[in-house]
Design a protein around this motif. Sequence first.
Motif, PDB file in Angstrom:
ATOM      1  N   UNK A   1       0.832  -1.198   0.000  1.00 25.43           N
ATOM      2  CA  UNK A   1       0.000   0.000   0.000  1.00 25.43           C
ATOM      3  C   UNK A   1       0.876   1.261   0.000  1.00 25.43           C
ATOM      4  N   UNK A   2       0.393   2.296  -0.612  1.00 27.87           N
ATOM      5  CA  UNK A   2       1.132   3.561  -0.712  1.00 27.87           C
ATOM      6  C   UNK A   2       1.643   4.035   0.651  1.00 27.87           C
ATOM      7  N   UNK A   3       0.835   3.914   1.664  1.00 29.98           N
ATOM      8  CA  UNK A   3       1.205   4.407   2.996  1.00 29.98           C
ATOM      9  C   UNK A   3       2.397   3.663   3.606  1.00 29.98           C
ATOM     10  N   UNK A   4       2.635   2.430   3.182  1.00 31.68           N
ATOM     11  CA  UNK A   4       3.738   1.665   3.768  1.00 31.68           C
ATOM     12  C   UNK A   4       5.010   1.703   2.922  1.00 31.68           C
ATOM     13  N   UNK A   5       4.975   2.389   1.787  1.00 28.70           N
ATOM     14  CA  UNK A   5       6.151   2.455   0.918  1.00 28.70           C
ATOM     15  C   UNK A   5       7.027   3.636   1.293  1.00 28.70           C
ATOM     16  N   UNK A   6       8.325   3.427   1.110  1.00 27.16           N
ATOM     17  CA  UNK A   6       9.300   4.464   1.417  1.00 27.16           C
ATOM     18  C   UNK A   6      10.390   4.453   0.357  1.00 27.16           C
ATOM     19  N   UNK A   7      10.581   5.579  -0.317  1.00 31.32           N
ATOM     20  CA  UNK A   7      11.638   5.686  -1.316  1.00 31.32           C
ATOM     21  C   UNK A   7      13.002   5.416  -0.679  1.00 31.32           C
TER      22      UNK A   7
END
Length: 145
Positions: A99-105
């Motif tokens: 999910x977008x909220x759990x992704x980190x560049x």
Amino acid sequence: MDRTVFDIKYDAKTPYGIYFSNYLNLERSYGWDPLSAIAPENGKARPLGKDEVLGVEGTISGRHGFEYMTPEERTTSEKYLGYMAFPRIAAIAEIGWSPQASRSWDGFKTRLPYQGERWDADHIEYYKTPEVDWKQPSGLFVINR
């Protein structure tokens, strides 16, 4: 969505690919949120709901007809495919399962050199973007010969 088209040049120095209204570096590709796609409804645009996205995909169209190519052309095409698809394919895969909220560049670019070791072992000619520290030693991937 232009962030999943692997044929787009990473930057002005990219030897392969096309310029398609802008360049597509890895961070921009990784930052894509599939729910930001727009679905028309009664003539009005709206973001997609999470139950409306069944998956993600990346496309590459620059090299077709492998079966008709000479061995030299096939080798060049495989280099093109690897260079343009990797590491973007890893970014798109993570987008598909996280999910977008759990992704980190920052987390992604720290983990990516581990994959780079695998691609090196498989002789995949990928784009070693300057956005990632590829020299970071991992010690996790060992090849038994």
